[in-house]
Structures are given as structure tokens and as C-alpha cells.
Write a protein that holds these residues in place. Structure first.
Motif, mmCIF file in Angstrom:
data_model
loop_
_atom_site.group_PDB
_atom_site.id
_atom_site.type_symbol
_atom_site.label_atom_id
_atom_site.label_comp_id
_atom_site.label_asym_id
_atom_site.label_seq_id
_atom_site.Cartn_x
_atom_site.Cartn_y
_atom_site.Cartn_z
ATOM 1 N N ILE A 271 -32.778 -4.102 -23.397
ATOM 2 C CA ILE A 271 -33.500 -2.836 -23.353
ATOM 3 C C ILE A 271 -34.986 -3.048 -23.653
ATOM 4 C CG2 ILE A 271 -33.215 -2.161 -25.778
ATOM 5 C CD1 ILE A 271 -32.652 0.213 -22.839
ATOM 6 N N LYS A 272 -35.860 -2.390 -22.931
ATOM 7 C CA LYS A 272 -37.298 -2.477 -23.171
ATOM 8 C C LYS A 272 -37.675 -1.550 -24.312
ATOM 9 C CE LYS A 272 -37.960 -5.273 -19.709
ATOM 10 N NZ LYS A 272 -38.293 -6.697 -19.947
ATOM 11 N N ARG A 273 -38.430 -2.102 -25.253
ATOM 12 C CA ARG A 273 -38.839 -1.318 -26.422
ATOM 13 C C ARG A 273 -40.362 -1.276 -26.495
ATOM 14 N NH1 ARG A 273 -33.936 -1.109 -29.282
ATOM 15 N NH2 ARG A 273 -32.551 -2.870 -28.800
ATOM 16 N N SER A 274 -40.892 -0.160 -26.963
ATOM 17 C CA SER A 274 -42.344 -0.024 -27.077
ATOM 18 C C SER A 274 -42.876 -0.997 -28.123
ATOM 19 C CB SER A 274 -42.714 1.415 -27.468
ATOM 20 O OG SER A 274 -42.119 1.766 -28.703
ATOM 21 N N ARG B 18 -25.484 -6.900 -25.192
ATOM 22 C CA ARG B 18 -26.363 -7.328 -24.094
ATOM 23 C C ARG B 18 -27.327 -6.212 -23.696
ATOM 24 N NH1 ARG B 18 -25.819 -12.244 -22.494
ATOM 25 N NH2 ARG B 18 -23.879 -13.398 -22.878
ATOM 26 N N HIS B 19 -26.896 -4.970 -23.768
ATOM 27 C CA HIS B 19 -27.834 -3.870 -23.533
ATOM 28 C C HIS B 19 -28.906 -3.857 -24.625
ATOM 29 C CE1 HIS B 19 -26.657 -1.629 -20.013
ATOM 30 N NE2 HIS B 19 -25.385 -1.580 -20.388
ATOM 31 N N CYS B 20 -28.504 -4.077 -25.867
ATOM 32 C CA CYS B 20 -29.481 -4.136 -26.964
ATOM 33 C C CYS B 20 -30.469 -5.271 -26.736
ATOM 34 C CB CYS B 20 -28.765 -4.324 -28.300
ATOM 35 S SG CYS B 20 -27.839 -2.877 -28.875
ATOM 36 N N ASP C 111 -42.608 -7.253 -26.871
ATOM 37 C CA ASP C 111 -42.580 -7.986 -25.610
ATOM 38 C C ASP C 111 -41.266 -8.736 -25.412
ATOM 39 O OD1 ASP C 111 -45.155 -7.172 -24.959
ATOM 40 O OD2 ASP C 111 -46.059 -8.829 -26.065
ATOM 41 N N GLY C 112 -40.771 -9.372 -26.475
ATOM 42 C CA GLY C 112 -39.560 -10.167 -26.366
ATOM 43 C C GLY C 112 -38.388 -9.528 -27.093
ATOM 44 N N THR C 113 -37.401 -10.352 -27.423
ATOM 45 C CA THR C 113 -36.239 -9.874 -28.163
ATOM 46 C C THR C 113 -35.773 -10.943 -29.128
ATOM 47 O OG1 THR C 113 -33.943 -9.095 -27.989
ATOM 48 C CG2 THR C 113 -34.677 -10.705 -26.355
ATOM 49 N N GLU D 284 -27.392 -3.503 -36.823
ATOM 50 C CA GLU D 284 -28.234 -4.541 -36.238
ATOM 51 C C GLU D 284 -29.144 -4.020 -35.139
ATOM 52 O OE1 GLU D 284 -29.027 -7.813 -36.709
ATOM 53 O OE2 GLU D 284 -28.185 -7.375 -38.668
ATOM 54 N N SER D 285 -28.596 -3.333 -34.168
ATOM 55 C CA SER D 285 -29.435 -2.845 -33.078
ATOM 56 C C SER D 285 -28.710 -1.721 -32.347
ATOM 57 C CB SER D 285 -29.753 -3.986 -32.102
ATOM 58 O OG SER D 285 -30.693 -3.579 -31.131
ATOM 59 N N MET D 286 -29.485 -0.907 -31.632
ATOM 60 C CA MET D 286 -28.907 0.156 -30.821
ATOM 61 C C MET D 286 -29.701 0.291 -29.536
ATOM 62 S SD MET D 286 -30.060 3.646 -32.814
ATOM 63 C CE MET D 286 -29.238 3.190 -34.332
ATOM 64 N N PHE D 287 -29.119 0.962 -28.565
ATOM 65 C CA PHE D 287 -29.814 1.169 -27.303
ATOM 66 C C PHE D 287 -29.435 2.531 -26.739
ATOM 67 C CE2 PHE D 287 -25.714 0.065 -25.630
ATOM 68 C CZ PHE D 287 -25.643 0.677 -24.388
ATOM 69 N N SER D 288 -30.265 2.993 -25.818
ATOM 70 C CA SER D 288 -30.018 4.271 -25.167
ATOM 71 C C SER D 288 -30.559 4.210 -23.753
ATOM 72 C CB SER D 288 -30.700 5.405 -25.943
ATOM 73 O OG SER D 288 -30.380 6.668 -25.400
#
Length: 217
Positions: free
Chosen positions: A101-104, A96-98, A107-109, A155-159
């Protein structure tokens, strides 16, 4: 080449028929058996709204665990045990964090609620895994993906704090290496993962490695 439309039949077209951008097929669902067949074949879903789009890019961006590069910053954080590292302690919170999280330049996910539910099911079945990084009891970074045989498909990561995802990726790669994982699929190029040792390989080589490292199902 034409983009293939999937039916209810549990199958995918040959990966060498993918478009130049990697798009192979459209449609189908996120049933666990379809997802496992996809990953075994080097295919993954990536879309923002239905229908499902299935991809198999060539060349393929991968990391061989023995080629992992650690920056001076990460080495310093590891030496200081700056974060607590865990595995499979909170898969839902990681995905859910992935998702959120806002990415440069994005716009969406692609991590829709359907994707969250599908990968949670794979987690319960023992195929999807998460790696978490905590600071003072709060989850501040992590990643998730699929493990099949000696291959991990990231698949995905977040920080949420500086270097937390890099710390998670480094620790998890080292752990996977001790467990005999030979290949980490990073899917498509990113400068971030290139700095940690990931590189492009030819699609035929990638396919051969999957056949070698994933037991026949």
C-alpha cells in the motif's frame, strides 16, 4: 547511550537503555523465538534494509480496548453491516497489502520479504493474526499483529476503500475485548489511532502491563 549489537545469543539488552528515539539494538535475525522474546519485552523490528533494527520507544502509544472510540461514520457502517468482517481468513493477502500500500510521506516499506516470511511462520504457529474486511467478496481492508496472552501488538493495517481499515480495527478491537485482551500496542503515535482512543503511556507502565498480561514463557 550506545546502540547494542546483537549476537547469536537469544537475548536483548534492557529496554531502558534504548536511545531517545527508541532504537535499542541492531543485528540478529527474525527467527520466531527471537521475535516472540522481543514482543514479550516490548521490542519490535522496524527497518527497510538489513541489518535488523530493534525498537522500544518511550513513551508508548497504546489503546486500552475499553477506551475505543467509534466515529459516527463507523457506527453508521457497523449498523448497516457495510462490510464483511473475518479473522485469520487470509493472513498472507493482508500482510502483502500492508507491504504494497502507498503511504503518504513514505517512499519504501519496512515489510520486506524476510518480514513477510517470518510473520507467516508466526501465523502458522498461532501467534500472528489478521483481521479482514471484505466488500462483495473482495478484500478491501485489514490489519495484522501478534497476540501474546492478553496483549495484541498491532503491526500494520491497510485500506483500499474509505474507512475499511477503521472498520477492521474497530471490529477486531471489540472481538479482542470479548476474548479478554487488556492492551493493544500501537507502538508509535499516529493521529489516526489517537482519534480512535489510543494514547501515550510511560514506558515503565507499559513494561509493567506486559509483565502482568503476558504469561511467563
Amino acid at each position: 547511550m550506545a546502540i547494542f549489537a546483537l549476537s547469536d545469543e537469544l537475548s536483548f539488552p534492557p529496554v531502558h537503555l534504548a536511545e531517545k528515539d527508541g532504537l535499542l539494538a541492531i543485528g540478529g535475525d527474525l527467527d520466531p523465538q527471537r521475535l516472540l522474546l522481543a514482543y514479550t519485552s516490548g521490542i519490535f523490528p522496524w527497518y527497510e534494509a538489513p541489518p535488523v533494527l530493534w525498537w522500544c520507544p518511550n513513551p508508548r502509544f497504546v489503546l486500552f480496548p475499553g477506551e475505543l472510540r467509534k466515529s459516527k461514520t463507523v457506527r453508521s457502517l457497523l449498523n448497516k453491516n457495510a462490510f464483511q468482517f473475518t479473522i485469520d481468513q487470509d493472513f498472507e493477502q493482508v500482510i502483502r497489502h500492508c507491504r504494497n500500500i502507498k503511504r503518504s510521506n513514505q517512499d519504501g516499506t519496512w515489510i520486506t520479504e524476510d518480514v513477510v516470511r517470518a510473520y507467516q511462520q508466526l501465523h502458522r504457529q498461532g501467534y500472528a493474526h489478521s483481521a479482514e474486511v471484505w466488500k462483495d467478496g473482495i478484500l478491501v481492508g485489514g490489519l495484522y499483529g501478534i497476540r501474546l496472552g492478553q496483549v495484541f501488538f498491532g503491526e500494520s493495517m491497510f485500506s483500499l476503500v474509505s474507512n475499511a481499515s477503521r472498520y477492521a480495527f474497530t471490529c477486531y478491537t471489540e472481538q479482542l475485548k470479548t476474548e479478554g485482551v487488556q492492551l493493544i500496542d500501537c507502538q508509535v503515535y499516529s493521529e489516526y489511532l489517537e482519534s480512535m482512543g489510543a494514547r501515550m503511556i510511560d514506558g515503565k507502565e507499559f513494561d509493567a502491563l506486559l509483565k502482568e498480561y503476558i504469561p511467563a514463557r
